[in-house]
Design an enzyme around this catalytic site. Sequence first.
Site, PDB file in Angstrom:
ATOM      1  N   LYS A  52     -52.299 -49.413  52.546  1.00  7.21           N
ATOM      2  CA  LYS A  52     -52.157 -50.508  51.660  1.00  7.21           C
ATOM      3  C   LYS A  52     -50.786 -51.224  52.117  1.00  7.21           C
ATOM      4  CE  LYS A  52     -54.044 -48.137  47.624  1.00  7.21           C
ATOM      5  NZ  LYS A  52     -53.878 -47.340  46.361  1.00  7.21           N
ATOM      6  N   GLN A  96     -49.190 -44.323  42.914  1.00 10.15           N
ATOM      7  CA  GLN A  96     -50.544 -43.659  43.407  1.00 10.15           C
ATOM      8  C   GLN A  96     -50.810 -42.513  42.598  1.00 10.15           C
ATOM      9  OE1 GLN A  96     -52.221 -45.067  46.047  1.00 10.15           O
ATOM     10  NE2 GLN A  96     -53.896 -43.340  46.094  1.00 10.15           N
ATOM     11  N   ASP A 119     -52.613 -52.573  39.448  1.00  6.67           N
ATOM     12  CA  ASP A 119     -53.569 -51.547  39.400  1.00  6.67           C
ATOM     13  C   ASP A 119     -54.449 -51.783  38.384  1.00  6.67           C
ATOM     14  OD1 ASP A 119     -54.335 -49.776  41.499  1.00  6.67           O
ATOM     15  OD2 ASP A 119     -52.559 -48.579  41.234  1.00  6.67           O
TER      16      ASP A 119
HETATM   17  N1  GUN Z   1     -55.704 -43.081  43.648  1.00  3.24           N
HETATM   18  C1  GUN Z   1     -57.261 -43.315  43.828  1.00  3.24           C
HETATM   19  N2  GUN Z   1     -57.648 -44.675  43.774  1.00  3.24           N
HETATM   20  C2  GUN Z   1     -56.390 -45.348  43.394  1.00  3.24           C
HETATM   21  C3  GUN Z   1     -56.228 -46.547  42.853  1.00  3.24           C
HETATM   22  O1  GUN Z   1     -56.891 -47.470  43.238  1.00  3.24           O
HETATM   23  N3  GUN Z   1     -54.984 -46.885  42.737  1.00  3.24           N
HETATM   24  C4  GUN Z   1     -53.588 -45.825  42.419  1.00  3.24           C
HETATM   25  N4  GUN Z   1     -52.611 -46.093  42.391  1.00  3.24           N
HETATM   26  N5  GUN Z   1     -54.153 -44.481  42.939  1.00  3.24           N
HETATM   27  C5  GUN Z   1     -55.356 -44.296  43.304  1.00  3.24           C
END
Ligand code: GUN
Length: 281
Positions: A52, A96, A119
């Site tokens: 990311k 996350q 998100d």
């Molecule tokens: N963990 C697995 N997928 C995601 C996601 O799309 N966003 C976040 N913040 N954590 C995750």
Amino acid sequence: MQLIDGKSLAAKVQQNVAEEVEQLKQEKNIVPGLAVILVGDDPASHAYVKMKAKACEKVGFYSITHNMPDTISQDEIIEIIEMMNNNPHIDGILVQLPLPKHIDTDKILEVIDPRKDVDGFHPYNVGRLVTKLDSFVACTPLGVMKMFEAYDIDLKGKDVCVVGASNIVGKPMASLLLNADATVTVTHIHTKDLSAHTSKADIIVVGVGVPGLIKADMVKEGAIVIDIGINKLDDGRLVGDVAFDEVAPKCSYITPVPGGVGPMTIAMLLSNTLKSAKQRA
Ligand code: GUN
């Protein structure tokens, strides 16, 4: 059978984001900013966050990662989020997941300013999605919708089976499909007969983290199969939730793993962060 190429579609999205970032900089002197909060040392989470951050850099975003030990308290995480809520250079805040067990994830997600919730996990945005109002939408299901759009796949009236009912994937996926006038069935761990549902579906969207869960005899001839699973096998291979080799010949369209939905998730994070920055502008 046609492969849905998420990798090249994501590259196109990223290119568009990069161009818009340049324009925002020139015209409004605004640089989109993303703050990532990563707790603990789960290798998969670290790998995702690294990807990311790299993607942010590539499109010209400002990004910071708060890398915290798993001994951090819930209040300390909340403090970081509040700091980011009040930071005018930050347009997106991403915590996350999963978080360590001593942290109340729902509580944490609710502290994020909904205007910076790139998100799409805040109940405010989830509610707006369900009611079909403009909102930040969770990146993975949003990426799947972009794939349908890019490949001219019409969803109206289609029977879609969503396998998995998580807050991150299955539930927002079902809402988006319903908003697009599909007939949606959501199956989950307590579903009595998964195959009875998948084998009737025009489209199957699966994201549960079980390698090879969807087998050829569970899929209708000509179906479209979207595989959101990313599973690392003991031999190091990366596979999805679909037994690709046996299922693919029956499909009209199918996404590969890797190179399918995964890259789209990151592209949608960039797109959501840009959207937030434009709202600030
Ligand atoms: N963990 C697995 N997928 C995601 C996601 O799309 N966003 C976040 N913040 N954590 C995750």
